[in-house]
Design a protein around this motif. Structure first.
Motif, PDB file in Angstrom:
ATOM      1  N   LEU A  86       0.780  -0.918   0.552  1.00  0.00           N
ATOM      2  CA  LEU A  86       0.747   0.046  -0.056  1.00  0.00           C
ATOM      3  C   LEU A  86       0.595   1.219   0.091  1.00  0.00           C
ATOM      4  O   LEU A  86       2.179   1.601   0.296  1.00  0.00           O
ATOM      5  CB  LEU A  86      -0.846   0.002   1.245  1.00  0.00           C
ATOM      6  N   ARG A  87       0.708   2.679  -0.446  1.00  0.00           N
ATOM      7  CA  ARG A  87       0.891   3.767  -0.758  1.00  0.00           C
ATOM      8  C   ARG A  87      -0.133   4.779  -0.814  1.00  0.00           C
ATOM      9  O   ARG A  87      -1.054   4.791  -1.738  1.00  0.00           O
ATOM     10  CB  ARG A  87       1.974   3.266  -2.217  1.00  0.00           C
ATOM     11  N   PRO A  88       0.520   5.566   0.457  1.00  0.00           N
ATOM     12  CA  PRO A  88      -0.582   6.806   0.380  1.00  0.00           C
ATOM     13  C   PRO A  88      -0.364   7.451  -0.739  1.00  0.00           C
ATOM     14  O   PRO A  88       0.526   7.503  -1.224  1.00  0.00           O
ATOM     15  CB  PRO A  88      -0.160   7.561   1.317  1.00  0.00           C
ATOM     16  N   ALA A  89      -1.578   8.178  -1.277  1.00  0.00           N
ATOM     17  CA  ALA A  89      -1.574   9.013  -2.900  1.00  0.00           C
ATOM     18  C   ALA A  89      -1.241  10.241  -2.325  1.00  0.00           C
ATOM     19  O   ALA A  89      -2.830  10.631  -2.363  1.00  0.00           O
ATOM     20  CB  ALA A  89      -2.929   8.210  -3.590  1.00  0.00           C
ATOM     21  N   ARG A  90      -0.465  10.213  -2.659  1.00  0.00           N
ATOM     22  CA  ARG A  90      -0.593  12.405  -1.785  1.00  0.00           C
ATOM     23  C   ARG A  90      -0.663  12.793  -3.381  1.00  0.00           C
ATOM     24  O   ARG A  90      -0.682  13.446  -2.914  1.00  0.00           O
ATOM     25  CB  ARG A  90       0.623  12.738  -1.174  1.00  0.00           C
ATOM     26  N   PHE A  91       0.020  12.661  -4.376  1.00  0.00           N
ATOM     27  CA  PHE A  91       0.080  13.078  -5.331  1.00  0.00           C
ATOM     28  C   PHE A  91       0.359  14.142  -5.192  1.00  0.00           C
ATOM     29  O   PHE A  91       0.256  15.751  -5.412  1.00  0.00           O
ATOM     30  CB  PHE A  91      -1.139  13.541  -6.359  1.00  0.00           C
ATOM     31  N   ARG A  93       0.713  16.790  -2.674  1.00  0.00           N
ATOM     32  CA  ARG A  93      -0.176  17.218  -1.711  1.00  0.00           C
ATOM     33  C   ARG A  93       1.070  17.280  -0.706  1.00  0.00           C
ATOM     34  O   ARG A  93       1.025  16.595  -0.018  1.00  0.00           O
ATOM     35  CB  ARG A  93      -1.624  16.677  -0.718  1.00  0.00           C
ATOM     36  N   ARG A  94       1.328  18.712   0.441  1.00  0.00           N
ATOM     37  CA  ARG A  94       1.893  18.954   1.480  1.00  0.00           C
ATOM     38  C   ARG A  94       0.899  18.699   2.697  1.00  0.00           C
ATOM     39  O   ARG A  94       2.099  19.420   3.479  1.00  0.00           O
ATOM     40  CB  ARG A  94       2.769  19.612   0.915  1.00  0.00           C
ATOM     41  N   ASP A  95      -0.673  18.862   2.435  1.00  0.00           N
ATOM     42  CA  ASP A  95      -1.123  19.180   3.476  1.00  0.00           C
ATOM     43  C   ASP A  95      -2.279  18.135   3.590  1.00  0.00           C
ATOM     44  O   ASP A  95      -2.736  18.169   4.675  1.00  0.00           O
ATOM     45  CB  ASP A  95      -2.738  20.224   2.883  1.00  0.00           C
ATOM     46  N   ASP A  96      -1.698  17.101   4.019  1.00  0.00           N
ATOM     47  CA  ASP A  96      -2.115  15.646   4.642  1.00  0.00           C
ATOM     48  C   ASP A  96      -3.594  15.646   4.030  1.00  0.00           C
ATOM     49  O   ASP A  96      -4.149  14.700   4.480  1.00  0.00           O
ATOM     50  CB  ASP A  96      -1.680  15.090   5.815  1.00  0.00           C
ATOM     51  N   GLY A  97      -4.402  16.277   2.795  1.00  0.00           N
ATOM     52  CA  GLY A  97      -5.378  15.525   2.854  1.00  0.00           C
ATOM     53  C   GLY A  97      -5.782  14.430   1.939  1.00  0.00           C
ATOM     54  O   GLY A  97      -6.888  14.502   0.913  1.00  0.00           O
ATOM     55  N   TRP A  98      -4.601  13.530   1.534  1.00  0.00           N
ATOM     56  CA  TRP A  98      -4.803  12.461   0.874  1.00  0.00           C
ATOM     57  C   TRP A  98      -6.185  11.362   0.930  1.00  0.00           C
ATOM     58  O   TRP A  98      -6.724  11.834   2.351  1.00  0.00           O
ATOM     59  CB  TRP A  98      -4.077  11.643   0.487  1.00  0.00           C
ATOM     60  N   SER A  99      -7.080  10.683  -0.269  1.00  0.00           N
ATOM     61  CA  SER A  99      -7.846  10.652   0.502  1.00  0.00           C
ATOM     62  C   SER A  99      -8.079   9.295  -0.287  1.00  0.00           C
ATOM     63  O   SER A  99      -9.118   8.529  -0.591  1.00  0.00           O
ATOM     64  CB  SER A  99      -9.339  10.492   0.036  1.00  0.00           C
ATOM     65  N   ALA A 100      -7.105   8.450  -1.340  1.00  0.00           N
ATOM     66  CA  ALA A 100      -6.728   7.719  -1.307  1.00  0.00           C
ATOM     67  C   ALA A 100      -5.303   6.892  -1.536  1.00  0.00           C
ATOM     68  O   ALA A 100      -4.039   7.335  -1.306  1.00  0.00           O
ATOM     69  CB  ALA A 100      -6.621   7.746  -3.172  1.00  0.00           C
ATOM     70  N   VAL A 101      -5.800   5.147  -2.097  1.00  0.00           N
ATOM     71  CA  VAL A 101      -4.596   4.094  -1.766  1.00  0.00           C
ATOM     72  C   VAL A 101      -4.400   3.497  -2.880  1.00  0.00           C
ATOM     73  O   VAL A 101      -4.813   3.111  -3.386  1.00  0.00           O
ATOM     74  CB  VAL A 101      -4.472   3.787  -0.381  1.00  0.00           C
ATOM     75  N   LEU A 102      -3.013   3.567  -3.275  1.00  0.00           N
ATOM     76  CA  LEU A 102      -2.464   2.350  -4.138  1.00  0.00           C
ATOM     77  C   LEU A 102      -2.539   1.217  -3.802  1.00  0.00           C
ATOM     78  O   LEU A 102      -1.153   1.610  -2.910  1.00  0.00           O
ATOM     79  CB  LEU A 102      -1.530   3.318  -5.100  1.00  0.00           C
ATOM     80  N   ALA A 233       5.587   9.858  -9.344  1.00  0.00           N
ATOM     81  CA  ALA A 233       6.596   8.947  -9.291  1.00  0.00           C
ATOM     82  C   ALA A 233       6.960   8.534  -7.199  1.00  0.00           C
ATOM     83  O   ALA A 233       7.806   7.539  -7.173  1.00  0.00           O
ATOM     84  CB  ALA A 233       7.720   9.445 -10.244  1.00  0.00           C
ATOM     85  N   ALA A 234       6.414   8.666  -6.743  1.00  0.00           N
ATOM     86  CA  ALA A 234       6.429   9.325  -5.544  1.00  0.00           C
ATOM     87  C   ALA A 234       5.550   7.747  -5.324  1.00  0.00           C
ATOM     88  O   ALA A 234       5.595   7.349  -3.754  1.00  0.00           O
ATOM     89  CB  ALA A 234       5.654  10.138  -4.648  1.00  0.00           C
ATOM     90  N   LEU A 235       5.030   7.479  -5.277  1.00  0.00           N
ATOM     91  CA  LEU A 235       4.756   5.903  -5.431  1.00  0.00           C
ATOM     92  C   LEU A 235       4.861   4.957  -6.226  1.00  0.00           C
ATOM     93  O   LEU A 235       4.095   3.843  -6.335  1.00  0.00           O
ATOM     94  CB  LEU A 235       2.635   6.152  -6.355  1.00  0.00           C
ATOM     95  N   ASP A 236       5.669   4.804  -6.339  1.00  0.00           N
ATOM     96  CA  ASP A 236       7.241   3.944  -7.338  1.00  0.00           C
ATOM     97  C   ASP A 236       6.955   2.250  -6.309  1.00  0.00           C
ATOM     98  O   ASP A 236       6.860   2.656  -5.400  1.00  0.00           O
ATOM     99  CB  ASP A 236       8.456   4.183  -6.795  1.00  0.00           C
TER     100      ASP A 236
END
Length: 281
Positions: A86-91, A93-102, A233-236
């Motif tokens: 599992l990878r948090p999908a931040r894309f 974002r620097r505000d910790d507002g992500w809402s999906a996981v790869l 690429a952060a979801l590598d």
């Protein structure tokens, strides 16, 4: 037909070029082509590495947010979640507002990593193919293409924060649901970049939305979708972040004793200097 900025999103080997310049070489794992000799990003089937949505309060930050997301996925997937990477999908974002996981199966990820092991240093990331599609806020990108078994496939980016790959009939259903959800929320896309050959189900799902065949055809004033411009690429999937952390911790442990001895030596030198100074005066 897709333009030069989007051609390689089909998952074939190629170099994407956007208005901002050259992007990395894209290479599909499992292709008959040899491993590239220059830096590249490896693409894997997006059907095997989906983005899973989670519902998280804005107040959750950092590791606490990741922990709640993992618990939600375990509740939803049951014991199957234990075999996932599992990878948090931040894309970006620097505000910790992500809402999906790869998410991807551990066996599949291990297989992908083994395939690019010989290209260590040149392979910059292993990503699901849909993440190579150009994306921009308020713009959807939908591409159809033949699948490995000849069945039509579709890839989509519903803005920078979302995307998927699926067989065309399933993709059409997912697009219908996405359109209904966007309409209910009042956030229908300003434009849809529609790439690849026509496909009745997919095109029917997009009926009524403004479709454009290339980036250059988008109306003035709209953001230009770009490939790999949102920290994808952060979801590598080609490395294990925990392994990197553990390796760093091991290096610190290896340094601990030499560092402690150095501090002790420095303290002894300071005491000796102080005693010598007192004798002289």
């Amino acid at each position: 037909m897709p333009d030069a900025a989007t051609a390689s999103a089909t998952g074939l080997s190629g170099r994407v070029r956007g208005r901002a310049g050259a992007a990395p070489l894209l290479w599909r794992l499992g292709s008959d082509d040899a491993l590239p000799t220059s830096p590249f990003i490896a693409l894997v089937p997006g059907t095997e590495a989906p983005l899973l949505r989670v519902t998280l309060p804005d107040t959750l930050k950092g590791s606490a947010r990741e922990g709640v997301a993992l618990r939600q996925l375990r509740d939803r997937l049951g014991t199957g979640a234990e075999g996932l990477v599992l990878r948090p999908a931040r894309f970006g974002r620097r505000d910790d507002g992500w809402s999906a996981v790869l998410a991807a199966g551990q066996d599949a990820v291990a297989h992908w990593q083994a395939q690019v092991k010989a290209a260590r240093g040149r392979c910059k990331a292993v990503l699901p193919d849909y993440l190579a599609l150009p994306a921009a806020p308020g713009i959807w990108t939908v591409q159809t293409l033949p699948g490995p078994d000849g069945l039509p496939m579709a890839q989509a980016r519903l803005g920078p924060q979302d995307g998927f790959s699926a067989e065309a009939p399933l993709a059409a259903l997912m697009l219908v649901q996405a359109v209904e959800r966007a309409r209910a929320q009042g956030v229908l896309p300003a434009a849809v970049l529609r790439l690849g050959p026509s496909e009745a189900g997919v095109d029917g799902a997009l009926e009524g939305l403004p479709l454009f065949p290339s980036v250059d055809d988008l109306p003035p004033g709209l953001p230009r979708p770009r490939s790999l411009a949102h920290d994808e690429a952060a979801l590598d999937l080609g490395h294990d972040p925990r392994a990197v952390t553990e390796a760093a911790q091991a290096r610190l442990l290896n340094l601990r004793w030499p560092l402690a001895l150095a501090v002790i030596g420095l303290a002894a030198w300071a005491v000796a200097t102080e005693l010598q100074t007192r004798r002289e005066f």
